[in-house]
Design an enzyme around this catalytic site. Structure first.
Site, PDB file in Angstrom:
ATOM      1  N   TYR A   1     -45.041-141.725 -10.287  1.00 41.41           N
ATOM      2  CA  TYR A   1     -44.390-140.426 -10.307  1.00 41.41           C
ATOM      3  C   TYR A   1     -43.475-140.337  -9.097  1.00 41.41           C
ATOM      4  O   TYR A   1     -43.905-140.564  -7.965  1.00 41.41           O
ATOM      5  CB  TYR A   1     -45.414-139.290 -10.268  1.00 41.41           C
ATOM      6  CG  TYR A   1     -44.729-137.979 -10.544  1.00 41.41           C
ATOM      7  CD1 TYR A   1     -44.623-137.494 -11.838  1.00 41.41           C
ATOM      8  CD2 TYR A   1     -44.125-137.256  -9.520  1.00 41.41           C
ATOM      9  CE1 TYR A   1     -43.941-136.324 -12.121  1.00 41.41           C
ATOM     10  CE2 TYR A   1     -43.438-136.084  -9.789  1.00 41.41           C
ATOM     11  CZ  TYR A   1     -43.349-135.624 -11.088  1.00 41.41           C
ATOM     12  OH  TYR A   1     -42.657-134.473 -11.354  1.00 41.41           O
TER      13      TYR A   1
ATOM     14  N   ASN B   1     -45.871-132.230  -6.856  1.00 38.02           N
ATOM     15  CA  ASN B   1     -46.258-130.860  -6.495  1.00 38.02           C
ATOM     16  C   ASN B   1     -47.674-130.550  -7.010  1.00 38.02           C
ATOM     17  O   ASN B   1     -48.380-131.438  -7.502  1.00 38.02           O
ATOM     18  CB  ASN B   1     -45.221-129.870  -7.048  1.00 38.02           C
ATOM     19  CG  ASN B   1     -45.142-129.907  -8.575  1.00 38.02           C
ATOM     20  OD1 ASN B   1     -46.064-130.370  -9.248  1.00 38.02           O
ATOM     21  ND2 ASN B   1     -44.035-129.427  -9.109  1.00 38.02           N
TER      22      ASN B   1
ATOM     23  N   SER C   1     -48.535-133.659   4.974  1.00 38.89           N
ATOM     24  CA  SER C   1     -48.551-134.742   5.953  1.00 38.89           C
ATOM     25  C   SER C   1     -49.060-134.265   7.315  1.00 38.89           C
ATOM     26  O   SER C   1     -48.948-133.089   7.653  1.00 38.89           O
ATOM     27  CB  SER C   1     -47.133-135.299   6.094  1.00 38.89           C
ATOM     28  OG  SER C   1     -47.147-136.540   6.723  1.00 38.89           O
TER      29      SER C   1
ATOM     30  N   GLN D   1     -43.216-135.429  11.706  1.00 36.11           N
ATOM     31  CA  GLN D   1     -44.062-134.919  10.620  1.00 36.11           C
ATOM     32  C   GLN D   1     -43.693-133.481  10.282  1.00 36.11           C
ATOM     33  O   GLN D   1     -43.668-133.088   9.112  1.00 36.11           O
ATOM     34  CB  GLN D   1     -45.553-134.969  10.981  1.00 36.11           C
ATOM     35  CG  GLN D   1     -46.088-136.370  11.106  1.00 36.11           C
ATOM     36  CD  GLN D   1     -45.786-137.211   9.887  1.00 36.11           C
ATOM     37  OE1 GLN D   1     -46.167-136.861   8.782  1.00 36.11           O
ATOM     38  NE2 GLN D   1     -45.076-138.316  10.080  1.00 36.11           N
TER      39      GLN D   1
ATOM     40  N   GLU E   1     -54.065-138.379   8.888  1.00 31.87           N
ATOM     41  CA  GLU E   1     -53.293-139.376   8.151  1.00 31.87           C
ATOM     42  C   GLU E   1     -52.666-140.398   9.115  1.00 31.87           C
ATOM     43  O   GLU E   1     -52.768-141.597   8.907  1.00 31.87           O
ATOM     44  CB  GLU E   1     -52.193-138.628   7.373  1.00 31.87           C
ATOM     45  CG  GLU E   1     -51.325-139.499   6.499  1.00 31.87           C
ATOM     46  CD  GLU E   1     -50.163-138.702   5.904  1.00 31.87           C
ATOM     47  OE1 GLU E   1     -49.896-137.563   6.345  1.00 31.87           O
ATOM     48  OE2 GLU E   1     -49.497-139.246   4.997  1.00 31.87           O
ATOM     49  N   HIS E   2     -51.997-139.898  10.161  1.00 31.57           N
ATOM     50  CA  HIS E   2     -51.346-140.758  11.152  1.00 31.57           C
ATOM     51  C   HIS E   2     -51.909-140.459  12.528  1.00 31.57           C
ATOM     52  O   HIS E   2     -51.997-139.293  12.908  1.00 31.57           O
ATOM     53  CB  HIS E   2     -49.845-140.488  11.212  1.00 31.57           C
ATOM     54  CG  HIS E   2     -49.140-140.574   9.898  1.00 31.57           C
ATOM     55  ND1 HIS E   2     -48.721-139.461   9.197  1.00 31.57           N
ATOM     56  CD2 HIS E   2     -48.765-141.647   9.160  1.00 31.57           C
ATOM     57  CE1 HIS E   2     -48.125-139.839   8.084  1.00 31.57           C
ATOM     58  NE2 HIS E   2     -48.129-141.156   8.022  1.00 31.57           N
TER      59      HIS E   2
ATOM     60  N   ASP F   1     -43.241-145.475   8.317  1.00 28.82           N
ATOM     61  CA  ASP F   1     -42.738-144.853   7.088  1.00 28.82           C
ATOM     62  C   ASP F   1     -41.775-145.761   6.347  1.00 28.82           C
ATOM     63  O   ASP F   1     -41.611-145.643   5.134  1.00 28.82           O
ATOM     64  CB  ASP F   1     -42.001-143.551   7.419  1.00 28.82           C
ATOM     65  CG  ASP F   1     -42.965-142.416   7.712  1.00 28.82           C
ATOM     66  OD1 ASP F   1     -44.110-142.486   7.236  1.00 28.82           O
ATOM     67  OD2 ASP F   1     -42.570-141.465   8.413  1.00 28.82           O
TER      68      ASP F   1
ATOM     69  N   GLU G   1     -89.315-150.466 -16.490  1.00 25.19           N
ATOM     70  CA  GLU G   1     -88.370-149.387 -16.783  1.00 25.19           C
ATOM     71  C   GLU G   1     -88.464-148.915 -18.232  1.00 25.19           C
ATOM     72  O   GLU G   1     -87.699-148.041 -18.635  1.00 25.19           O
ATOM     73  CB  GLU G   1     -86.936-149.846 -16.471  1.00 25.19           C
ATOM     74  CG  GLU G   1     -86.679-149.997 -14.972  1.00 25.19           C
ATOM     75  CD  GLU G   1     -85.201-150.259 -14.636  1.00 25.19           C
ATOM     76  OE1 GLU G   1     -84.399-150.471 -15.565  1.00 25.19           O
ATOM     77  OE2 GLU G   1     -84.876-150.227 -13.437  1.00 25.19           O
TER      78      GLU G   1
ATOM     79  N   HIS H   1     -84.403-155.277 -23.320  1.00 23.30           N
ATOM     80  CA  HIS H   1     -83.899-155.994 -22.150  1.00 23.30           C
ATOM     81  C   HIS H   1     -84.840-157.161 -21.820  1.00 23.30           C
ATOM     82  O   HIS H   1     -84.410-158.297 -21.586  1.00 23.30           O
ATOM     83  CB  HIS H   1     -83.822-155.064 -20.931  1.00 23.30           C
ATOM     84  CG  HIS H   1     -82.652-154.129 -20.925  1.00 23.30           C
ATOM     85  ND1 HIS H   1     -82.498-153.111 -21.835  1.00 23.30           N
ATOM     86  CD2 HIS H   1     -81.560-154.064 -20.103  1.00 23.30           C
ATOM     87  CE1 HIS H   1     -81.375-152.455 -21.571  1.00 23.30           C
ATOM     88  NE2 HIS H   1     -80.791-153.004 -20.521  1.00 23.30           N
TER      89      HIS H   1
END
Lengths: 429, 429
Positions: free
Chosen positions: B129, B213, B236, B258, B326-327, B360, B414, B419
């Site tokens: 996107y 968005n 950010s 930022q 984030e940074h 970036d 079990e 099984h």
């Protein structure tokens, strides 16, 4: 059970239906779950106590909110010795496989003089959902808890419903063996909400994994982003690709090992031998009558079982890739030849002596695998689900001189002048 | 901008508020998005055409549903030569970093004779996107598309809104450079739905990444499990840890890099030097007036900016871990000492000559990073987001003899007899 043959004129349409039907039942519990999560977020432990009284029929203040570490140890010590040995072998093999899976950190300086790298770390805390009732498996406890501990998770929290206050002793024993730090007697969407948001009693976690019913799965989906979660899981599936040299009883047993999980489970056989197909169909019937899980297994097989006869195994990989099944057994003389062409599968079991059930318990790889065709894009549970990676960058003046001007040009082109200036002010003499 | 000092009696409360406020605006678009996704799933291209006419103001049949490969190439060829060189350097460095990130397959036989392993493969198709308007960045195109291609994705599809039919030439140029296979002129939640479910024109993909968005983010969240998605992204953030030996203008520029992204972005400075803190605050004011993005940057700094003065940098890692930003820039004499104690961060920028903006664009590591404290449990975008792992297991008779009995014991415990039988029938002689 549905019989298909690639020779049939209607095959493509029928097979497409098998592929497309592999969707979860769309129980719409989103609104219910949203309300429960909001309630837990707002009222915390009071909401947990009320919902536990309502759904599990016991009073947390009376039964105790937590199962103590001593109780888990006692459950482990009380195990039948053979079972304890089996559980220990499973734990040891699961640990070894997942330790070999740990990612490596990177740290290098490239030709431009830029130091680059990445550091992997375990999350601080993880929560495991362990269902009550039919799906409360000690093996699932090991398969979720051991990767978390191998990843370096310091605080590992289990939530599990204990109907009428009764906990599953085998699950507690497995929790002890796996090194779980806390076991809370709460289940359902509210328990997942408590793990994500935290309450006065239960500190929040960073990642939540483990299977559950539609409410639990929806709660995890809604909390994706508040915490990390493992992939949403649907009904179990097996695809067996087997030639006529197999013992039909072996193949039938393998198909039924998924069918007995749940009426919605699916077992599919692809074979190039029509007589073998019929022999397996007959063996399934005789095997069914030997199982205490006959009812579930029969419903699953009758409703969702499929036998596909192919002209030859060249056709099998394309069909397997469309199904993108959780488990794929390849029981032929040269399983590698087919495996090389299978792009989408959760886990593959090669050769005639590798029944899928060994992977459920003792082989070592994780048995939490993508279902519902999600093997197209997702993987089984691993240490990575309990870790995160921090990248890092270090430049000196020369390196910034080498790559900085390009950053300035790109920042200006994107209309981000402060980005450009943060580089250019350092390049000015 | 908020000034805090760890000496203040009210510090803990004020800092806790900074940490807790780091949540996305809870725009409740879930119901709208669910309706749009249902519409696209049901009516396909007709829904896309209607919603595009409504939101982007053009007729897809007239403007064309796709941007052709020739148009992308033409946009690339028309770039200013310096900008083209910069874009090529960025692409080359991003490719090199992500190639080094490719995971290794495993295939080994352990002491019990069990062959174990895992194979990584790229997904068949991925969708990216790309937002229109303010956030349409060619760098983001490279940061999403190149890891997908490095991962081995065969079909890489871009969806992007083109208001009034106008596409962003820089983004198209980047699409050409990154080797994108299809570019569709559709955006919004409906475009995400089309990628996940497919329409008559647009074949479905397996993984969807890229920023958008609130509608786009919610669509991805709702489709999690139908496809793989990257982590939901919020505003950010940057945390700069800087001592008094830095040039205040450098630090101010980094904080503003930022802040200029969006009014909701957040820039935080932690310093051990109160005089430096004031010098940076002043430099921010003078830097702001130089920016064409002054309005956005000023709002972000005024509303969300924070300067924390600490007694000494021993206090910094604990604060940084609570922010899980984030940074994180560490501009001190010994950045490694602080970095070693930072557990939670998307990406770390070490030393005085490593402004975040180089990350970036041109450093190489991905700039798509976890925001909103998600660095506690998630990682930046990587080749792994476009890949999946298939585990495999192969036993022979001896290996099944060694580990099979434990599987039988556990399956019986079990309550899963099929099984157990799938193993025991192979152990019988």
């Amino acid at each position: 059970m549905q019989r298909l043959s690639t020779r049939d004129p209607g095959f493509e349409e029928a097979f497409a239906r098998v592929v497309d039907d592999r969707r979860e039942s769309a129980t719409d519990v989103a609104a219910d779950v949203a309300a429960i999560l909001k309630d837990v977020r707002t009222r915390g432990d009071a909401a947990l106590a009320e919902l536990t009284a309502k759904f599990d029929g016991h009073d947390l203040d009376a039964t105790g909110w937590q199962v103590s570490a001593q109780d888990c140890k006692a459950a482990f010590d009380a195990l039948d010795p053979d079972l304890r040995t089996a559980l220990e072998l499973a734990a040891e093999r699961i640990r070894a496989y997942h330790e070999a899976q740990l990612p490596e950190n990177r740290d290098y300086t490239d030709a431009a003089g830029v130091r680059l790298g990445a550091v992997w770390r375990g999350v601080d805390a993880a929560g495991l959902y362990v269902p009550g009732g039919r799906a409360a498996y000690p093996s699932s406890m090991l398969m979720n808890a051991i990767p978390a501990k191998v990843a370096g998770v310091e605080r590992l929290v289990v939530v599990t419903p204990t109907p009428k206050g009764e906990a599953n002793a085998l699950v507690l024993a497995a929790a002890h063996l796996a090194g779980v730090d806390e076991v809370w007697r709460v289940g359902g969407a509210h328990a997942v909400g408590a793990l994500a948001y935290g309450t006065a009693r239960i500190a929040p976690v960073d990642v939540i994994t483990g299977p559950g019913n539609a409410w639990v799965a929806e709660a995890k989906r809604q909390l994706y982003g508040v915490v990390g979660i493992d992939m949403v899981a649907g009904p179990s599936e097996i695809l067996v690709i087997a030639d006529g040299k197999n013992d039909p009883v072996h193949t039938a047993a393998d198909l039924l090992s998924q069918a007995e999980h749940d009426p919605t489970s699916q077992s599919i056989l692809i074979t190039d031998d029509a007589a073998f197909a019929e022999a397996v169909a007959e063996a399934v019937e005789s095997e069914l009558s030997k199982l205490s899980t006959e009812g579930t297994a029969r419903t699953s097989w009758n409703d969702n079982g499929v036998i596909v006869v192919v002209e030859n195994f060249d056709e099998a990989p394309a069909l397997a890739n469309r199904l993108a099944a959780e488990h794929v057994e390849i029981a032929t003389d040269d399983p590698e030849a087919i495996f090389a062409r299978i792009r989408h599968a959760g886990s593959v079991f090669l050769g005639r002596m590798t029944p899928e059930a060994v992977g459920d318990y003792v082989a070592g790889p994780n048995h939490v695998l993508p279902t519902g065709r999600r093997a197209r894009f997702s993987s089984g549970l691993s240490v990575l689900d309990f870790m995160k990676r921090t990248s890092f960058i270090q430049l000196n003046e020369a390196a910034l001189g080498a790559v900085g001007p390009a950053a300035v040009a790109l920042a200006e082109a994107e209309g981000l002048p402060a980005h450009a200036r943060s580089v250019s002010v350092r390049l000015e003499k």
